[in-house]
Motif scaffolding. Structure first.
Motif, PDB file in Angstrom:
ATOM      1  N   LEU A   6      -0.245 -12.300  -1.589  1.00 29.91           N
ATOM      2  CA  LEU A   6      -1.078 -11.961  -2.976  1.00 29.91           C
ATOM      3  C   LEU A   6      -0.322 -10.889  -3.863  1.00 29.91           C
ATOM      4  CD1 LEU A   6      -4.027 -12.261  -4.353  1.00 29.91           C
ATOM      5  CD2 LEU A   6      -4.671 -10.223  -3.016  1.00 29.91           C
ATOM      6  N   PHE A   7      -0.316 -11.241  -4.991  1.00 28.53           N
ATOM      7  CA  PHE A   7      -0.048 -10.343  -6.024  1.00 28.53           C
ATOM      8  C   PHE A   7      -0.969  -9.749  -6.946  1.00 28.53           C
ATOM      9  CE2 PHE A   7       1.795  -8.823 -10.249  1.00 28.53           C
ATOM     10  CZ  PHE A   7       2.777  -7.735  -9.769  1.00 28.53           C
ATOM     11  N   ASP A   8      -1.503  -8.756  -6.699  1.00 30.72           N
ATOM     12  CA  ASP A   8      -2.769  -8.149  -7.364  1.00 30.72           C
ATOM     13  C   ASP A   8      -2.705  -6.714  -7.385  1.00 30.72           C
ATOM     14  OD1 ASP A   8      -5.278  -7.584  -8.211  1.00 30.72           O
ATOM     15  OD2 ASP A   8      -6.534  -8.484  -6.635  1.00 30.72           O
ATOM     16  N   PRO A   9      -2.159  -5.990  -8.331  1.00 35.71           N
ATOM     17  CA  PRO A   9      -1.871  -4.818  -8.750  1.00 35.71           C
ATOM     18  C   PRO A   9      -3.195  -3.997  -8.731  1.00 35.71           C
ATOM     19  CG  PRO A   9      -0.355  -6.133 -10.314  1.00 35.71           C
ATOM     20  CD  PRO A   9      -1.426  -7.050  -9.758  1.00 35.71           C
ATOM     21  N   LYS A  10      -4.190  -4.506  -9.071  1.00 41.95           N
ATOM     22  CA  LYS A  10      -5.568  -3.858  -8.688  1.00 41.95           C
ATOM     23  C   LYS A  10      -6.010  -3.517  -7.489  1.00 41.95           C
ATOM     24  CE  LYS A  10      -8.087  -5.520 -12.898  1.00 41.95           C
ATOM     25  NZ  LYS A  10      -7.815  -6.903 -13.418  1.00 41.95           N
ATOM     26  N   GLN A  11      -5.439  -4.266  -6.521  1.00 43.98           N
ATOM     27  CA  GLN A  11      -5.846  -4.144  -5.234  1.00 43.98           C
ATOM     28  C   GLN A  11      -4.747  -3.373  -4.405  1.00 43.98           C
ATOM     29  OE1 GLN A  11      -8.688  -6.470  -3.000  1.00 43.98           O
ATOM     30  NE2 GLN A  11      -8.004  -8.193  -4.105  1.00 43.98           N
ATOM     31  N   PHE A  69       7.618  -7.163  -5.673  1.00 46.84           N
ATOM     32  CA  PHE A  69       6.688  -8.099  -5.298  1.00 46.84           C
ATOM     33  C   PHE A  69       6.688  -9.167  -6.202  1.00 46.84           C
ATOM     34  CE2 PHE A  69       5.628  -3.325  -4.260  1.00 46.84           C
ATOM     35  CZ  PHE A  69       5.514  -3.410  -2.869  1.00 46.84           C
ATOM     36  N   PRO A  70       5.737 -10.270  -5.811  1.00 44.72           N
ATOM     37  CA  PRO A  70       5.178 -10.357  -4.522  1.00 44.72           C
ATOM     38  C   PRO A  70       6.148 -10.336  -3.302  1.00 44.72           C
ATOM     39  CG  PRO A  70       5.123 -12.592  -5.669  1.00 44.72           C
ATOM     40  CD  PRO A  70       5.939 -11.426  -6.760  1.00 44.72           C
ATOM     41  N   TYR A  71       5.740  -9.920  -2.271  1.00 48.99           N
ATOM     42  CA  TYR A  71       6.506 -10.171  -1.141  1.00 48.99           C
ATOM     43  C   TYR A  71       6.478 -11.666  -0.559  1.00 48.99           C
ATOM     44  CZ  TYR A  71       7.734  -8.494   3.935  1.00 48.99           C
ATOM     45  OH  TYR A  71       8.353  -8.089   4.980  1.00 48.99           O
ATOM     46  N   ARG A  72       7.962 -11.866  -0.278  1.00 52.03           N
ATOM     47  CA  ARG A  72       8.249 -13.248   0.039  1.00 52.03           C
ATOM     48  C   ARG A  72       8.781 -13.618   1.102  1.00 52.03           C
ATOM     49  NH1 ARG A  72      10.271 -15.897  -5.632  1.00 52.03           N
ATOM     50  NH2 ARG A  72      11.999 -14.208  -5.366  1.00 52.03           N
ATOM     51  N   TYR A  98       0.951  -1.154   0.004  1.00 52.02           N
ATOM     52  CA  TYR A  98       0.061   0.084   0.134  1.00 52.02           C
ATOM     53  C   TYR A  98       0.901   1.190   0.283  1.00 52.02           C
ATOM     54  CZ  TYR A  98      -3.868  -2.894   0.922  1.00 52.02           C
ATOM     55  OH  TYR A  98      -4.864  -3.990   0.646  1.00 52.02           O
ATOM     56  N   SER A  99       1.779   1.324   1.043  1.00 49.81           N
ATOM     57  CA  SER A  99       2.666   2.580   1.177  1.00 49.81           C
ATOM     58  C   SER A  99       3.697   2.285   1.983  1.00 49.81           C
ATOM     59  CB  SER A  99       1.683   3.406   1.817  1.00 49.81           C
ATOM     60  OG  SER A  99       2.324   4.672   2.360  1.00 49.81           O
ATOM     61  N   THR A 100       4.861   3.263   1.973  1.00 52.44           N
ATOM     62  CA  THR A 100       5.895   2.971   2.791  1.00 52.44           C
ATOM     63  C   THR A 100       5.832   3.743   4.300  1.00 52.44           C
ATOM     64  OG1 THR A 100       7.130   4.660   1.687  1.00 52.44           O
ATOM     65  CG2 THR A 100       7.540   2.561   0.896  1.00 52.44           C
ATOM     66  N   ASP A 101       4.451   4.237   4.267  1.00 56.55           N
ATOM     67  CA  ASP A 101       4.453   5.162   5.501  1.00 56.55           C
ATOM     68  C   ASP A 101       3.513   4.111   6.416  1.00 56.55           C
ATOM     69  OD1 ASP A 101       1.662   6.235   5.849  1.00 56.55           O
ATOM     70  OD2 ASP A 101       2.192   7.322   3.860  1.00 56.55           O
ATOM     71  N   SER A 119      -1.222 -11.384   4.321  1.00 60.64           N
ATOM     72  CA  SER A 119      -1.997 -11.730   3.221  1.00 60.64           C
ATOM     73  C   SER A 119      -1.551 -13.192   2.146  1.00 60.64           C
ATOM     74  CB  SER A 119      -2.261 -10.696   2.218  1.00 60.64           C
ATOM     75  OG  SER A 119      -2.790  -9.736   3.222  1.00 60.64           O
ATOM     76  N   ILE A 120      -1.211 -14.019   2.872  1.00 59.74           N
ATOM     77  CA  ILE A 120      -0.584 -15.237   2.169  1.00 59.74           C
ATOM     78  C   ILE A 120      -1.489 -15.715   1.114  1.00 59.74           C
ATOM     79  CG2 ILE A 120       0.531 -17.495   2.490  1.00 59.74           C
ATOM     80  CD1 ILE A 120       1.352 -16.461   5.436  1.00 59.74           C
TER      81      ILE A 120
END
Ligand code: MTE
Length: 309
Positions: free
Chosen positions: A164-169, A182-185, A75-78, A232-233
């Motif tokens: 989850l890898f979902d650039p729409k969300q 991404f995806p974060y692993r 979402y964001s780095t903050d 969100s695995i």
């Protein structure tokens, strides 16, 4: 986490855990592991879980703080934006695949999974590598129970998790030159994954996880820095070789694969000796393995923790 922080100008803490509290926590850990101390308690909201009888002397951080100060780079780095931006994350239906070196590959619907393995409450310390900490009353299922369900093989030596890898969300997944890839692993060694403390959390404070905390299912490894606790695995893969992990792949000198909380091994850019609990002005001493030494130190016997940080 790549942003510079100055945590070295500390105000001395008067918050050292009394021995009686420490002992009580150790006793409770034993009981929690064997699930003897747990009493069935149906809860408000959608979650049913077995509730821990005491808080082991740990005072949970407020719900408000846990759910409004977050690290969620998708979402964001903050820290404040995830709570606002994550509101519409679609968390149902949600499936999680388990594959690789297992006896039976499965794709599990998360609600089915919760019927299969009853959730329990675990009140854990949580220490971020950046130097802040909290105490969270998680609700979750032991990762070991899930792995036993699929059956390990002689080649199941490491576990890799993916978000989850979902650039729409996830807005940051749409950026071409974002902060991390991404995806974060994330990954664990198999003995770490099977340790009774390791949890797949689905809730906190008796309620389903909010999206900013990694809904609908996230990892919690309380003796490791928070970045190991992937959110969100969607997949778990058993491997014979070490898993890829986002932070270690990106900056191996700063973020180790093990990432065990260790007040005697500093991050190259800041001290790890102390931490600031969310909501507190004062810092407190960081505990070896985040206070879970008795439960986990045996896994690192003979390991040079300075080299394998
Ligand atoms: N998982 C994903 N997918 N993306 C992230 O950015 N941040 C990690 C970890 N899991 C992160 C993640 C870091 S750095 C921390 S400290 C914790 O989540 C924060 O968890 P919390 O927001 O519930 O406190």
């Amino acid at each position: 986490m790549l942003i510079r922080h100055n945590y070295t100008k500390t105000i001395p803490s008067n918050e050292i855990t009394p021995e009686s509290v420490y002992k009580e926590r150790r006793e409770l850990m034993k009981l929690a592991a064997s699930a003897v101390a747990l009493a069935a308690t149906p809860l408000f909201g959608a979650l049913n879980y077995e509730r821990e009888k005491t808080s082991r002397g740990l005072k949970p951080t407020s719900f408000d703080q846990i759910t409004t100060y977050n690290n969620f780079y998708e979402y964001s780095t903050d820290k404040e934006s995830p709570a606002r931006l994550a509101k519409n994350l679609k968390t149902r239906p949600w499936t999680m695949s388990i594959g690789g070196e297992v006896q039976k590959k499965v794709t599990l619907d998360i609600d089915q999974l919760l019927k299969l393995i009853p959730a329990q409450e675990r009140i854990y310390r949580f220490r971020c590598v950046e130097g802040w900490s909290m105490v969270v009353p998680w609700v979750g299922i032991p990762l070991a129970s899930v792995l036993k369900h699929v059956g390990l093989t002689s080649k199941s030596k490491f576990v890799e998790f993916q978000t989850l890898f979902d650039p729409k969300q996830f807005p940051a997944q749409r950026e071409s030159f974002g902060s991390i890839s991404f995806p974060y692993r994330e990954g664990l060694r198999i003995d770490e994954a099977m340790n009774p403390l390791t949890l797949l959390a689905v809730g906190l404070y008796g309620k389903e996880l909010l999206p900013q905390n990694g809904a609908p299912i996230r990892l919690v490894v309380p003796w490791k820095y928070g970045f190991k606790s992937i959110k969100s695995i969607v997949s778990i893969t058993l491997r014979e070789t070490p898993s890829h992990t986002t932070w270690n792949d990106m900056a191996p000198k700063e973020y180790g694969f093990f990432a065990n909380v260790n007040p005697t091994v500093d991050h190259p850019r800041w001290s790890q000796a102390r931490e600031r609990p969310l909501g507190s002005f004062f810092k407190q001493d960081t505990l070896m393995f985040n206070g879970y030494e008795k439960e986990v130190a045996h896994m690192y016997k003979g390991v040079n923790l300075r080299k394998f940080f």
